[in-house]
Design a protein around this motif. Structure first.
Motif, PDB file in Angstrom:
ATOM      1  N   LEU A 269       0.820  -1.219   0.000  1.00 38.89           N
ATOM      2  CA  LEU A 269       0.000   0.000   0.000  1.00 38.89           C
ATOM      3  C   LEU A 269       0.849   1.261   0.000  1.00 38.89           C
ATOM      4  N   GLU A 270       2.006   1.182   0.639  1.00 40.69           N
ATOM      5  CA  GLU A 270       2.868   2.371   0.741  1.00 40.69           C
ATOM      6  C   GLU A 270       3.332   2.854  -0.627  1.00 40.69           C
ATOM      7  N   GLN A 271       3.428   1.933  -1.602  1.00 39.12           N
ATOM      8  CA  GLN A 271       3.869   2.340  -2.931  1.00 39.12           C
ATOM      9  C   GLN A 271       2.797   3.118  -3.680  1.00 39.12           C
ATOM     10  N   ALA A 272       1.568   3.046  -3.183  1.00 38.99           N
ATOM     11  CA  ALA A 272       0.477   3.827  -3.774  1.00 38.99           C
ATOM     12  C   ALA A 272       0.130   5.031  -2.909  1.00 38.99           C
ATOM     13  N   GLY A 273       0.872   5.213  -1.818  1.00 45.87           N
ATOM     14  CA  GLY A 273       0.579   6.334  -0.925  1.00 45.87           C
ATOM     15  C   GLY A 273      -0.700   6.138  -0.138  1.00 45.87           C
ATOM     16  N   ILE A 274      -1.083   4.872   0.078  1.00 48.05           N
ATOM     17  CA  ILE A 274      -2.311   4.562   0.814  1.00 48.05           C
ATOM     18  C   ILE A 274      -1.971   4.413   2.292  1.00 48.05           C
ATOM     19  N   GLN A 275      -2.633   5.185   3.125  1.00 52.03           N
ATOM     20  CA  GLN A 275      -2.325   5.207   4.547  1.00 52.03           C
ATOM     21  C   GLN A 275      -3.260   4.277   5.320  1.00 52.03           C
ATOM     22  N   THR A 276      -2.725   3.711   6.401  1.00 49.64           N
ATOM     23  CA  THR A 276      -3.527   2.889   7.302  1.00 49.64           C
ATOM     24  C   THR A 276      -3.510   3.502   8.692  1.00 49.64           C
ATOM     25  N   ASP A 277      -4.502   3.113   9.517  1.00 43.74           N
ATOM     26  CA  ASP A 277      -4.533   3.622  10.879  1.00 43.74           C
ATOM     27  C   ASP A 277      -3.651   2.743  11.773  1.00 43.74           C
ATOM     28  N   ASN A 278      -3.678   3.007  13.081  1.00 47.21           N
ATOM     29  CA  ASN A 278      -2.780   2.275  13.984  1.00 47.21           C
ATOM     30  C   ASN A 278      -3.182   0.816  14.166  1.00 47.21           C
ATOM     31  N   ARG A 279      -4.334   0.409  13.616  1.00 48.84           N
ATOM     32  CA  ARG A 279      -4.738  -0.997  13.650  1.00 48.84           C
ATOM     33  C   ARG A 279      -4.584  -1.665  12.286  1.00 48.84           C
ATOM     34  N   GLY A 280      -4.041  -0.912  11.319  1.00 49.73           N
ATOM     35  CA  GLY A 280      -3.777  -1.488  10.008  1.00 49.73           C
ATOM     36  C   GLY A 280      -4.889  -1.339   8.996  1.00 49.73           C
ATOM     37  N   PHE A 281      -6.008  -0.699   9.370  1.00 49.88           N
ATOM     38  CA  PHE A 281      -7.121  -0.539   8.435  1.00 49.88           C
ATOM     39  C   PHE A 281      -6.891   0.673   7.535  1.00 49.88           C
ATOM     40  N   ILE A 282      -7.312   0.531   6.293  1.00 50.67           N
ATOM     41  CA  ILE A 282      -7.098   1.599   5.317  1.00 50.67           C
ATOM     42  C   ILE A 282      -7.900   2.840   5.706  1.00 50.67           C
ATOM     43  N   GLN A 283      -7.255   3.982   5.658  1.00 52.11           N
ATOM     44  CA  GLN A 283      -7.910   5.235   6.016  1.00 52.11           C
ATOM     45  C   GLN A 283      -8.699   5.766   4.825  1.00 52.11           C
ATOM     46  N   THR A 284      -9.986   5.996   5.064  1.00 49.60           N
ATOM     47  CA  THR A 284     -10.865   6.527   4.023  1.00 49.60           C
ATOM     48  C   THR A 284     -11.673   7.682   4.591  1.00 49.60           C
ATOM     49  N   ASP A 285     -12.325   8.413   3.679  1.00 50.68           N
ATOM     50  CA  ASP A 285     -13.302   9.405   4.134  1.00 50.68           C
ATOM     51  C   ASP A 285     -14.638   8.693   4.334  1.00 50.68           C
ATOM     52  N   ASN A 286     -15.670   9.452   4.625  1.00 51.29           N
ATOM     53  CA  ASN A 286     -16.969   8.838   4.900  1.00 51.29           C
ATOM     54  C   ASN A 286     -17.664   8.313   3.645  1.00 51.29           C
ATOM     55  N   TYR A 287     -17.050   8.562   2.480  1.00 48.03           N
ATOM     56  CA  TYR A 287     -17.571   8.010   1.232  1.00 48.03           C
ATOM     57  C   TYR A 287     -16.728   6.822   0.770  1.00 48.03           C
ATOM     58  N   LEU A 288     -15.832   6.373   1.662  1.00 49.05           N
ATOM     59  CA  LEU A 288     -14.974   5.211   1.438  1.00 49.05           C
ATOM     60  C   LEU A 288     -13.887   5.441   0.404  1.00 49.05           C
ATOM     61  N   ARG A 289     -13.676   6.708   0.027  1.00 44.66           N
ATOM     62  CA  ARG A 289     -12.529   7.024  -0.821  1.00 44.66           C
ATOM     63  C   ARG A 289     -11.268   7.026   0.041  1.00 44.66           C
ATOM     64  N   VAL A 290     -10.219   6.405  -0.480  1.00 43.44           N
ATOM     65  CA  VAL A 290      -8.940   6.420   0.224  1.00 43.44           C
ATOM     66  C   VAL A 290      -8.453   7.857   0.327  1.00 43.44           C
ATOM     67  N   LYS A 291      -7.991   8.225   1.486  1.00 45.48           N
ATOM     68  CA  LYS A 291      -7.594   9.611   1.730  1.00 45.48           C
ATOM     69  C   LYS A 291      -6.502  10.048   0.761  1.00 45.48           C
ATOM     70  N   GLY A 292      -6.785  11.154   0.056  1.00 43.75           N
ATOM     71  CA  GLY A 292      -5.849  11.707  -0.911  1.00 43.75           C
ATOM     72  C   GLY A 292      -5.847  11.015  -2.253  1.00 43.75           C
ATOM     73  N   LYS A 293      -6.737  10.026  -2.446  1.00 43.64           N
ATOM     74  CA  LYS A 293      -6.779   9.257  -3.698  1.00 43.64           C
ATOM     75  C   LYS A 293      -8.233   9.140  -4.156  1.00 43.64           C
ATOM     76  N   ASP A 294      -8.672  10.069  -4.970  1.00 43.96           N
ATOM     77  CA  ASP A 294     -10.080  10.100  -5.360  1.00 43.96           C
ATOM     78  C   ASP A 294     -10.487   8.957  -6.279  1.00 43.96           C
ATOM     79  N   HIS A 295      -9.529   8.227  -6.800  1.00 41.66           N
ATOM     80  CA  HIS A 295      -9.849   7.113  -7.717  1.00 41.66           C
ATOM     81  C   HIS A 295      -9.702   5.753  -7.049  1.00 41.66           C
ATOM     82  N   ILE A 296      -9.441   5.740  -5.752  1.00 40.48           N
ATOM     83  CA  ILE A 296      -9.289   4.474  -5.033  1.00 40.48           C
ATOM     84  C   ILE A 296     -10.262   4.444  -3.861  1.00 40.48           C
TER      85      ILE A 296
END
Length: 447
Positions: A269-296
């Protein structure tokens, strides 16, 4: 290495992913769905979760009066093993038969935020995608103690496919998954002991509910030991010793049920700049878009959503609305939802417990009755448990309901609609229910 392009790449064949793939195809869009494990077509629920566990519970209950528990166990496993491959095959075919969907068996990892490498046994493919959806689910937490890799130490997946019935089952962990397996294997005639490291049994429950559960466990001779920490397993020829802070326990099988974590290992995930929280879950907004990645997007367990198949399905609805609707639906709309733990009887809940309501400063009426007061419970011969509702004193609003009784898993769904539409408690008091049913007990509960 070959290179291909697709409009939509879905990683993981879970509930949200498979449903989205079919919907995208219906709208004429091309989809690649990648799944690394051919035994997981359809996702966790169908293969290693809800469906096989409930099938085993049902088959065990059907033959609960039989004395030959080994035969009961073998028949239940055989029935389960006959059902699950059919469901898996049907799920695969539903997508594989669609013109716009290509299912690929491979491991996926990100090269960058628009490119994913698919690695199979004999092939490597670079996929560039306009949109990417991550739906890889969660996995059981491992216990980091000596001997945890022993041949008699299992996690939930393995416990659903044991080939021999254990005479003595030790369950490490005192949560809801532990309870379901405890009741299941007790039906199969195993001696079951739950080792719980908490000082409080079922700490999220009101004490009257937890105490009733404990009473039922004790009545079935399922032993629960509190404030217990496991610090090792020692394997012998015919048994394993579970070493704890309160002495040793002997086991033929050990189930470790100490929570779950996001299934993201190997995705890079780090190679795509996808961040996880301290429990390893992918960080998203409330619309389930990955933070900073509107196409993921991330959906289901891996996105930190509550770990239920129907919530994964609701995650799909949130994403679908962005792709084909007005894009207004979000996690914020999912204020309350029902849950069920399939014990005997089932424990079903929605909304606030009494403890939570009082902690929030609400002035409440607590309505409660024993399950044995309902005629249908006597007909079923299932009189254990209780029913409980938390009602706002001033507005008559239903704040929460706990149904710990026969058929609770069906009845609880009424309250999702009632609470979403602000139907007052008095309406339930005067509602007309068929007779004899467990639902008619709600008349008396809300009286």
């Amino acid at each position: 290495m070959k290179t291909i392009h697709t409009q939509n790449l879905i990683i993981g064949f879970g509930k949200a992913g498979k449903t989205l793939a079919a919907d995208l195809s219906k709208h004429g869009q091309e989809v690649i769905l990648v799944e690394q494990n051919t035994e997981m077509y359809g996702g966790t629920c169908i293969n290693i979760g809800c469906i096989p566990s409930k099938k085993l519970l049902v088959e065990g209950a059907k033959r609960s009066l039989e004395n030959d528990k080994t035969s009961v166990f073998q028949a239940a496993m055989s029935a389960k093993n006959g059902l699950i491959p059919k469901l898996r095959t049907a799920n695969f075919a539903k997508l594989d038969n669609l013109d716009n969907v290509q299912v690929i068996h491979a491991k996926a990892h990100f090269k960058d935020d628009k490119t994913v490498i698919l690695q199979s046994d004999n092939d490597k493919t670079e996929v560039s995608a306009e949109r990417i959806f991550i739906n890889t689910g969660a996995d059981s937490n491992r216990l980091d103690v000596a001997g945890a890799d022993g041949k008699r130490v299992f996690y939930s997946t393995e416990m659903l496919s044991l080939t021999e019935r254990p005479k003595r089952l030790i369950i490490v962990g005192g949560g809801y998954i532990s309870l379901e397996f405890a009741f299941m294997y007790k039906q199969f005639g195993s001696e079951v002991t739950i080792l719980d490291n908490s000082e409080t049994f079922l700490p999220r429950e009101d004490r009257d509910v937890a105490e009733e559960m404990l009473r039922i466990l004790n009545s079935k001779k399922i032993n629960v030991v509190q404030n217990m920490n496991v610090h090792g397993f020692v394997e012998h020829a015919h048994e394993t010793v579970v070493q704890t802070t309160q002495g040793d326990f002997l086991a033929d099988a050990i189930l470790v049920a100490v929570g779950r974590h996001a299934n993201t290992q190997g995705l890079a995930l780090e190679q795509a700049g996808i961040q996880t929280d301290n429990r390893g879950f992918i960080q998203t907004d409330n619309y389930l878009r990955v933070k900073g990645k509107d196409h993921i997007w991330a959906m289901g367990d891996v996105a930190g959503s509550p770990m239920f198949t129907y919530i994964s399905l609701d995650d799909y609805r949130i994403v679908r609305e962005q792709l084909f609707g007005q894009g207004m639906r979000s996690r914020d709309d999912r204020t309350i939802f029902p849950t069920t733990t399939f014990t005997e009887p089932p424990l079903s809940q929605i909304g606030m417990t009494e403890t939570a309501a009082l902690k929030a400063g609400r002035q409440v009426k607590v309505l409660k009755m024993k399950a044995e007061a309902i005629p249908k419970a006597k007909v079923l011969g299932q009189t254990d448990g209780l029913l409980k509702a938390i009602v706002d004193k001033d507005s008559d609003e239903i704040l929460g309901v706990t149904l710990f009784c026969a058929e609770a898993h069906e009845m609880i769904n009424l309250f999702k609609m009632a609470m979403d539409n602000h139907i007052p408690a008095s309406y339930l008091k005067n509602q007309i229910f068929t007779h004899p049913t467990m639902s008619e007990g709600l008349n008396d509960l809300f009286a």
